[in-house]
Motif scaffolding. Structure first.
Motif, PDB file in Angstrom:
ATOM      1  N   SER A  10      -0.677  -2.629  -8.251  1.00 19.67           N
ATOM      2  CA  SER A  10      -1.681  -3.828  -7.922  1.00 19.67           C
ATOM      3  C   SER A  10      -2.583  -3.181  -6.870  1.00 19.67           C
ATOM      4  O   SER A  10      -2.451  -3.007  -5.563  1.00 19.67           O
ATOM      5  CB  SER A  10      -1.194  -5.062  -7.579  1.00 19.67           C
ATOM      6  N   LEU A  11      -3.808  -2.765  -7.146  1.00 21.10           N
ATOM      7  CA  LEU A  11      -4.804  -2.361  -6.110  1.00 21.10           C
ATOM      8  C   LEU A  11      -5.433  -3.283  -5.178  1.00 21.10           C
ATOM      9  O   LEU A  11      -5.399  -3.175  -4.116  1.00 21.10           O
ATOM     10  CB  LEU A  11      -5.813  -1.539  -6.857  1.00 21.10           C
ATOM     11  N   PRO A  12      -5.432  -4.500  -5.761  1.00 20.37           N
ATOM     12  CA  PRO A  12      -6.079  -5.750  -4.761  1.00 20.37           C
ATOM     13  C   PRO A  12      -5.108  -5.991  -3.959  1.00 20.37           C
ATOM     14  O   PRO A  12      -5.536  -6.149  -2.547  1.00 20.37           O
ATOM     15  CB  PRO A  12      -6.632  -6.700  -5.736  1.00 20.37           C
ATOM     16  N   ALA A  13      -3.826  -6.112  -4.015  1.00 18.66           N
ATOM     17  CA  ALA A  13      -2.605  -6.357  -3.052  1.00 18.66           C
ATOM     18  C   ALA A  13      -2.542  -5.280  -2.147  1.00 18.66           C
ATOM     19  O   ALA A  13      -2.479  -5.330  -0.905  1.00 18.66           O
ATOM     20  CB  ALA A  13      -1.540  -6.438  -3.740  1.00 18.66           C
ATOM     21  N   ALA A  14      -2.632  -3.900  -2.580  1.00 13.28           N
ATOM     22  CA  ALA A  14      -2.279  -2.740  -1.846  1.00 13.28           C
ATOM     23  C   ALA A  14      -3.429  -2.745  -0.842  1.00 13.28           C
ATOM     24  O   ALA A  14      -3.116  -2.335   0.233  1.00 13.28           O
ATOM     25  CB  ALA A  14      -2.241  -1.428  -2.712  1.00 13.28           C
ATOM     26  N   ASN A  15      -4.933  -2.803  -1.362  1.00 11.93           N
ATOM     27  CA  ASN A  15      -5.835  -2.432  -0.362  1.00 11.93           C
ATOM     28  C   ASN A  15      -6.128  -3.581   0.673  1.00 11.93           C
ATOM     29  O   ASN A  15      -6.630  -3.804   1.645  1.00 11.93           O
ATOM     30  CB  ASN A  15      -7.123  -2.441  -1.188  1.00 11.93           C
ATOM     31  N   ARG A  16      -5.645  -4.900   0.531  1.00 16.96           N
ATOM     32  CA  ARG A  16      -5.411  -5.904   1.408  1.00 16.96           C
ATOM     33  C   ARG A  16      -4.104  -5.852   2.252  1.00 16.96           C
ATOM     34  O   ARG A  16      -3.823  -6.873   2.679  1.00 16.96           O
ATOM     35  CB  ARG A  16      -6.111  -6.984   0.945  1.00 16.96           C
ATOM     36  N   ASP A  17      -3.438  -4.732   2.205  1.00 15.77           N
ATOM     37  CA  ASP A  17      -2.093  -4.924   3.016  1.00 15.77           C
ATOM     38  C   ASP A  17      -2.305  -4.957   4.225  1.00 15.77           C
ATOM     39  O   ASP A  17      -2.751  -3.900   4.863  1.00 15.77           O
ATOM     40  CB  ASP A  17      -1.286  -3.933   2.416  1.00 15.77           C
ATOM     41  N   PRO A  18      -1.911  -5.908   5.215  1.00 16.23           N
ATOM     42  CA  PRO A  18      -2.005  -5.727   6.525  1.00 16.23           C
ATOM     43  C   PRO A  18      -1.367  -4.350   7.211  1.00 16.23           C
ATOM     44  O   PRO A  18      -1.469  -4.121   8.369  1.00 16.23           O
ATOM     45  CB  PRO A  18      -1.457  -6.900   7.369  1.00 16.23           C
ATOM     46  N   HIS A  44       0.805  -1.384   0.069  1.00 17.82           N
ATOM     47  CA  HIS A  44       0.030   0.027   0.069  1.00 17.82           C
ATOM     48  C   HIS A  44       0.917   1.322   0.073  1.00 17.82           C
ATOM     49  O   HIS A  44       0.656   2.148  -0.661  1.00 17.82           O
ATOM     50  CB  HIS A  44      -0.909  -0.107   1.317  1.00 17.82           C
ATOM     51  N   GLU A  45       1.887   1.312   0.894  1.00 20.58           N
ATOM     52  CA  GLU A  45       2.802   2.485   1.002  1.00 20.58           C
ATOM     53  C   GLU A  45       3.358   2.717  -0.180  1.00 20.58           C
ATOM     54  O   GLU A  45       3.562   3.983  -0.705  1.00 20.58           O
ATOM     55  CB  GLU A  45       3.488   2.545   2.302  1.00 20.58           C
ATOM     56  N   ASP A  46       4.017   1.557  -0.948  1.00 20.04           N
ATOM     57  CA  ASP A  46       4.828   1.736  -2.212  1.00 20.04           C
ATOM     58  C   ASP A  46       3.747   2.211  -3.433  1.00 20.04           C
ATOM     59  O   ASP A  46       4.350   2.984  -4.164  1.00 20.04           O
ATOM     60  CB  ASP A  46       5.484   0.292  -2.458  1.00 20.04           C
ATOM     61  N   VAL A  47       2.441   1.676  -3.438  1.00 22.78           N
ATOM     62  CA  VAL A  47       1.524   2.004  -4.389  1.00 22.78           C
ATOM     63  C   VAL A  47       1.354   3.569  -4.444  1.00 22.78           C
ATOM     64  O   VAL A  47       1.226   4.206  -5.275  1.00 22.78           O
ATOM     65  CB  VAL A  47       0.493   1.305  -4.370  1.00 22.78           C
TER      66      VAL A  47
END
Length: 397
Positions: free
Chosen positions: A310-318, A48-51
């Motif tokens: 990748s928005l799905p990966a970023a938005n599910r980042d713990p 998320h932070e990197d995106v």
């Protein structure tokens, strides 16, 4: 699908969820090198932070330097015409100039003027769904026509053309199709939008396209008007329609949270944000090209490389949100990246939020017994589309 067209990791889904390999890539490397369906390698950014870092920095991660799919099959003149007006394909200051013409029309205050009409459109679609009889396809009778009619009226597009431009947009977004077919769809789309712009230039109405002709006809070329209109039409109905279809499926699989939305108006707005985060229907934003060597998550990415967020990966980042795999409509999920971030943050986000805020509770109250027609039936997911969703969703009530 042939082996050569195997989906890269950031496009794959397991039903409503991103595949486990994407989560592992986020937790382990943070950046993963993939081969895109078009043969070019790209670095997928997963955290998320990197995106947010990539999306906030157009100077190092350029949209303008990234060719659009099919560009290699076009002449330089045709590429320039196709690119004109496409906000997502430019960096500041050119992007700023184009976006400035539209920003006043997409403020929350302006969108609120549309609310009574959106309520009418939603109610008419619900009437149509009921007339269709059960079981009925929720996508055909509700999820698709609501945002389609809204954006058609906003732009001044004949609603009778809806089936035609929807079929074209499906081809534009389906990465499993041969590039020749997607390029043909681009050309058809541009020809159609050129006709609409010509009509607006001859007799500008009170719709958005007419406004652009009257107020910005002196500083926007015809090609730019065509590009802006085409982008708004595509984005305005494809994204929200898939949010409504996939969102309904998600809620039917979480009945306690569905009931909260139906019974408590205060739950609607945070529920919309959480659904946006949890589903992340936009699989990835258009690629950027690095303008210099950059380091992300400890990985050196060379100048001239394609970078995909990748928005799905970023938005599910713990690291972004607690218990990210759980749908919890009470939390609101502030800060999600479903609408992007930075200069390319979705211009139509206020409109999309309003449509969902009106449509979801209206659907659930009109049909309190809403259910899947066949719970054992595997949903017909848009597995190869850049905008995830369901092609059909058979429901009863």
């Amino acid at each position: 699908m042939t082996k050569a067209m195997e989906l890269p990791i950031h496009i794959r889904r397991n039903g409503l969820n991103p595949v486990e390999e994407l989560a592992r890539a986020r937790e382990d490397e943070g950046v993963v090198l993939v081969e895109t369906p078009f043969g070019a390698p790209a670095y997928v950014i997963c955290r998320h932070e990197d995106v947010r870092q990539v999306l906030a920095d157009p100077a190092r991660f350029s949209s303008a330097r990234t060719p659009f799919p099919g560009a290699e099959q076009m002449s330089a003149d045709e590429r320039a015409k196709m690119q004109a007006g496409q906000l997502i394909g430019f960096d500041p200051p050119e992007h700023t100039r184009l976006r400035r013409t539209l920003t006043p029309e997409f403020t929350v205050r302006r969108m609120r003027r549309l609310e009574p009409r959106i309520v009418e459109i939603v109610q008419a679609a619900l009437d149509d769904l009921e007339r269709a009889g059960k079981p009925a396809d929720l996508v055909e009778h509700f999820a698709l026509p609501v945002p389609s009619l809204v954006i058609c009226e906003l732009l001044g597009v004949p609603h009778g053309d809806r089936a035609e431009f929807h079929e074209r947009s499906v081809r534009l977004l389906d990465i499993s199709l041969p590039m020749e077919q997607r390029v043909a769809a681009q050309r058809e789309d541009r020809a159609y939008m050129s006709e609409l712009v010509a009509r607006a230039q001859a007799d500008p109405g009170e719709d958005l396209l007419g406004m652009l002709v009257r107020e910005h006809g002196h500083d926007l070329s015809t090609d730019e008007l065509v590009g802006i209109a085409g982008l708004l039409l595509l984005a305005g109905h494809e994204t929200t329609s898939n949010m409504l279809g996939l969102g309904t499926l998600t809620l039917l699989r979480h009945p306690e949270q569905l009931a909260m939305i139906r019974e408590d108006p205060a739950q609607v707005e945070p529920a919309v944000e959480e659904l946006l985060r949890w589903m992340s229907i936009v699989q990835a934003l258009p690629p950027r090209t690095t303008t210099t060597d950059v380091k992300i998550a400890g990985h050196l990415i060379p100048e001239g490389s394609l970078v995909i967020c990748s928005l799905p990966a970023a938005n599910r980042d713990p690291a972004f949100i607690d218990d990210p795999e759980t749908l919890d409509i009470s939390r609101g999920a502030a800060g999600h990246a479903a609408f992007g971030h930075g200069v390319h943050h979705c211009l139509g986000a206020p409109l999309a939020r309003m449509e969902m805020r009106i449509a979801f509770p209206a659907l659930l109250r009109r049909f309190p017994g809403l259910a899947l027609a066949d719970p054992s039936e595997q949903p017909n997911f848009r597995a190869t589309s850049l905008v995830y969703g369901v092609h059909t969703l058979r429901v009863t009530w």
